[in-house]
Write a protein that holds these residues in place. Sequence first.
Motif, PDB file in Angstrom:
ATOM      1  N   UNK A 120       0.824  -1.217   0.000  1.00  0.00           N
ATOM      2  CA  UNK A 120       0.000   0.000   0.000  1.00  0.00           C
ATOM      3  C   UNK A 120       0.853   1.259   0.000  1.00  0.00           C
ATOM      4  N   UNK A 121       2.137   1.123  -0.230  1.00  0.00           N
ATOM      5  CA  UNK A 121       3.005   2.293  -0.237  1.00  0.00           C
ATOM      6  C   UNK A 121       4.129   2.124   0.761  1.00  0.00           C
ATOM      7  N   UNK A 122       5.227   2.846   0.524  1.00  0.00           N
ATOM      8  CA  UNK A 122       6.429   2.591   1.310  1.00  0.00           C
ATOM      9  C   UNK A 122       6.525   3.463   2.559  1.00  0.00           C
ATOM     10  N   UNK A 123       5.606   4.407   2.732  1.00  0.00           N
ATOM     11  CA  UNK A 123       5.657   5.172   3.975  1.00  0.00           C
ATOM     12  C   UNK A 123       4.714   4.553   4.998  1.00  0.00           C
ATOM     13  N   UNK A 124       4.886   4.956   6.249  1.00  0.00           N
ATOM     14  CA  UNK A 124       4.164   4.293   7.334  1.00  0.00           C
ATOM     15  C   UNK A 124       2.673   4.610   7.335  1.00  0.00           C
ATOM     16  N   UNK A 125       2.286   5.763   6.785  1.00  0.00           N
ATOM     17  CA  UNK A 125       0.891   6.196   6.886  1.00  0.00           C
ATOM     18  C   UNK A 125       0.014   5.627   5.762  1.00  0.00           C
ATOM     19  N   UNK A 126       0.617   5.305   4.609  1.00  0.00           N
ATOM     20  CA  UNK A 126      -0.184   4.873   3.458  1.00  0.00           C
ATOM     21  C   UNK A 126      -1.063   3.646   3.717  1.00  0.00           C
ATOM     22  N   UNK A 183      13.377  13.812  12.445  1.00  0.00           N
ATOM     23  CA  UNK A 183      14.666  13.578  11.789  1.00  0.00           C
ATOM     24  C   UNK A 183      14.494  13.557  10.272  1.00  0.00           C
ATOM     25  N   UNK A 184      13.510  12.804   9.825  1.00  0.00           N
ATOM     26  CA  UNK A 184      13.326  12.656   8.386  1.00  0.00           C
ATOM     27  C   UNK A 184      12.970  13.989   7.745  1.00  0.00           C
ATOM     28  N   UNK A 185      12.034  14.690   8.364  1.00  0.00           N
ATOM     29  CA  UNK A 185      11.570  15.930   7.764  1.00  0.00           C
ATOM     30  C   UNK A 185      12.669  17.003   7.753  1.00  0.00           C
ATOM     31  N   UNK A 186      13.396  17.144   8.846  1.00  0.00           N
ATOM     32  CA  UNK A 186      14.455  18.165   8.870  1.00  0.00           C
ATOM     33  C   UNK A 186      15.532  17.822   7.845  1.00  0.00           C
ATOM     34  N   UNK A 187      15.800  16.537   7.654  1.00  0.00           N
ATOM     35  CA  UNK A 187      16.777  16.125   6.646  1.00  0.00           C
ATOM     36  C   UNK A 187      16.313  16.472   5.250  1.00  0.00           C
ATOM     37  N   UNK A 188      15.028  16.202   4.977  1.00  0.00           N
ATOM     38  CA  UNK A 188      14.514  16.506   3.644  1.00  0.00           C
ATOM     39  C   UNK A 188      14.561  18.006   3.359  1.00  0.00           C
ATOM     40  N   UNK A 189      14.237  18.819   4.386  1.00  0.00           N
ATOM     41  CA  UNK A 189      14.274  20.277   4.168  1.00  0.00           C
ATOM     42  C   UNK A 189      15.700  20.776   3.944  1.00  0.00           C
ATOM     43  N   UNK A 190      16.667  20.133   4.588  1.00  0.00           N
ATOM     44  CA  UNK A 190      18.066  20.498   4.341  1.00  0.00           C
ATOM     45  C   UNK A 190      18.395  20.318   2.858  1.00  0.00           C
ATOM     46  N   UNK A 191      18.013  19.142   2.356  1.00  0.00           N
ATOM     47  CA  UNK A 191      18.300  18.825   0.959  1.00  0.00           C
ATOM     48  C   UNK A 191      17.565  19.785   0.020  1.00  0.00           C
ATOM     49  N   UNK A 236      23.793  11.450  -1.591  1.00  0.00           N
ATOM     50  CA  UNK A 236      24.244  10.085  -1.293  1.00  0.00           C
ATOM     51  C   UNK A 236      23.720   9.626   0.072  1.00  0.00           C
ATOM     52  N   UNK A 237      23.794  10.525   1.040  1.00  0.00           N
ATOM     53  CA  UNK A 237      23.313  10.248   2.395  1.00  0.00           C
ATOM     54  C   UNK A 237      21.854   9.783   2.349  1.00  0.00           C
ATOM     55  N   UNK A 238      21.035  10.474   1.592  1.00  0.00           N
ATOM     56  CA  UNK A 238      19.623  10.145   1.441  1.00  0.00           C
ATOM     57  C   UNK A 238      19.453   8.810   0.723  1.00  0.00           C
ATOM     58  N   UNK A 239      20.224   8.639  -0.331  1.00  0.00           N
ATOM     59  CA  UNK A 239      20.155   7.447  -1.182  1.00  0.00           C
ATOM     60  C   UNK A 239      20.508   6.188  -0.385  1.00  0.00           C
ATOM     61  N   UNK A 240      21.562   6.282   0.424  1.00  0.00           N
ATOM     62  CA  UNK A 240      22.049   5.111   1.156  1.00  0.00           C
ATOM     63  C   UNK A 240      21.183   4.745   2.338  1.00  0.00           C
ATOM     64  N   UNK A 271      12.290   8.977  -4.212  1.00  0.00           N
ATOM     65  CA  UNK A 271      12.677  10.332  -3.797  1.00  0.00           C
ATOM     66  C   UNK A 271      14.171  10.582  -3.879  1.00  0.00           C
ATOM     67  N   UNK A 272      15.003   9.638  -3.425  1.00  0.00           N
ATOM     68  CA  UNK A 272      16.435   9.856  -3.652  1.00  0.00           C
ATOM     69  C   UNK A 272      16.751  10.077  -5.126  1.00  0.00           C
ATOM     70  N   UNK A 273      16.045   9.367  -5.998  1.00  0.00           N
ATOM     71  CA  UNK A 273      16.295   9.525  -7.430  1.00  0.00           C
ATOM     72  C   UNK A 273      15.863  10.913  -7.904  1.00  0.00           C
ATOM     73  N   UNK A 274      14.718  11.391  -7.430  1.00  0.00           N
ATOM     74  CA  UNK A 274      14.248  12.716  -7.847  1.00  0.00           C
ATOM     75  C   UNK A 274      15.247  13.791  -7.391  1.00  0.00           C
ATOM     76  N   UNK A 275      15.645  13.747  -6.122  1.00  0.00           N
ATOM     77  CA  UNK A 275      16.630  14.729  -5.647  1.00  0.00           C
ATOM     78  C   UNK A 275      17.947  14.580  -6.406  1.00  0.00           C
ATOM     79  N   UNK A 276      18.329  13.323  -6.671  1.00  0.00           N
ATOM     80  CA  UNK A 276      19.575  13.059  -7.383  1.00  0.00           C
ATOM     81  C   UNK A 276      19.559  13.661  -8.779  1.00  0.00           C
ATOM     82  N   UNK A 277      18.431  13.523  -9.465  1.00  0.00           N
ATOM     83  CA  UNK A 277      18.336  14.048 -10.831  1.00  0.00           C
ATOM     84  C   UNK A 277      18.395  15.577 -10.819  1.00  0.00           C
TER      85      UNK A 277
END
Lengths: 313, 203
Positions: free
Chosen positions: A81-87, B42-50, B160-164, B172-178
């Motif tokens: 249903x998707x790779x995030x926890x909420x989906x 953690x995830x959200x602050x990391x994404x906003x950094x990128x 790379x940090x996001x990708x790994x 999403x890593x691919x979108x940011x990577x592109x």
Amino acid sequence: MLIRRKSDLTEADVTDPAWYARRREFLQGTAALLLAAGGLRPAQAGHGGRALQYRPRPDLAAKDALTDFSDVTTYNNFYEFGTDKASPAELAGRLTTDPWSVTIDGEVARPGTYALEDILKPHGLEERIYRLRCVERWSMVIPWIGFPLADLIRRFEPTSRAKYVEFTTLYRPEEMPGQRRAVLDWPYVEGLRMDEAMHPLTLLAVGLYGEVLPNQNGAPLRLVVPWKYGFKSIKSIVRIRFTEQMPQTTWHKAAPHEYGFYANVNPAVDHPRWSQKRERRIGEFRKRKTLPFNGYAEQVAHLYAGMDLRRFF
Amino acid sequence: MGLRHIDGLRVGVFTAALLPALWLGYAFFTDRLGANPFEALTRSSGEWTLRFLLLTLAMSPLREAFGWRWPLRLRRMFGLYAFFYGLLHLTTYLWFDQFFDWPEIGRDILKRPFITAGMGALLILAALAATSNQAMMRRLGRRWKPLHRLVYPAVVLAVLHHFWLVKADLRWPAIYGIIAAGLLGWRLYRRYRRRGSPVVVRA
């Protein structure tokens, strides 16, 4: 003078766990103060699912505090249903779980495709409270309703050649939108060695918190193997096959050096990209130490006597 | 930034860029971040950094492509915001993930390539943030520009940090990577073209 005490303190001593367990009350209290409007509602009794008849098994109930129903049912890894926890919680409502049938085949005396009702009919349900440890370093405590997988296996009489049990999740991209992308090699496949499958702790679950499984938790039939990482506990099972060869399991195929066939919870063996020493129990702030076999070592460690658990991770 | 840099555009963008942090704080304290709020922070602050890093890198190409002047006025602010969200991200890791267990953090940095990459990116951002004001620009003079080109490896490390760190879903890593590859590729292309043509005419 500096008085040093040898550390016999546990994490629980550092911070009162009861306080953390009440995190939500505290936060909601704060929120209510901050927001005069107060959009938050207290949890409701009963969760809206069909209630099940079951027998509690206090002897198989973890002493840990239960994870909130709302967390158990909104924070799910169910990539179908998707790779995030909420989906899963958002999208699994569309899944048709009735009618449901399960195919039993391979090295077994009574193969066939059976309606779920016929699969379940002879089994009395019981409630068992198990810890669930995800490979991603979070954990929950869940009151499952189900019956031992061993009872089902005995009914269908596997042959002497059956060394493993392979489980397959439903493949139905119309209802499982996550399957429209090749994130994993669908359908999802998991497996157990025969002695693991026959172990009395291994459960086939049909419910949690006294009601039928919500779809996002793997309705209508799922596996629960409490001493293994969560991805072994396959959801929405449509096929149970007995094999001589070790099954090719989905996560192992996706990243063989990261996810082994056994996937026993083991703080001494790191995931290549992160340590498995600690975990965050959902609802708590401080992390806990992860226990060997998720705290079930006494019951299951003998299954792996003599095996190098670094190699067979 | 001196007072003369304050204008409507900057004030507006400054405020908008602060909104994700304000929302995270609000959502955290009102229990809107789901079952695992620490992981969500953690995830959200990391994404906003990128995202802010990529925004920073997008300013020069925007200016060149459309001849606008405003992107360059925002570039430093976006860079500083990338560092700001990066610091939040680091704090959530040091605190909520490791509880300041320094030996364990040290092992993590040495053993886990995605942590090594993330730390490398943040170190670079820290150096760039520290040398981003007018006084440091004057003091560093000619060396300022080469120093600030370190933002390119920082972006590569962040991607790379996001990708790994992702388990299986590389969307999403691919979108940011592109996007990062496009922004860095544009710079390489421009450099190559400038070198290739004997006469450089700049407007």
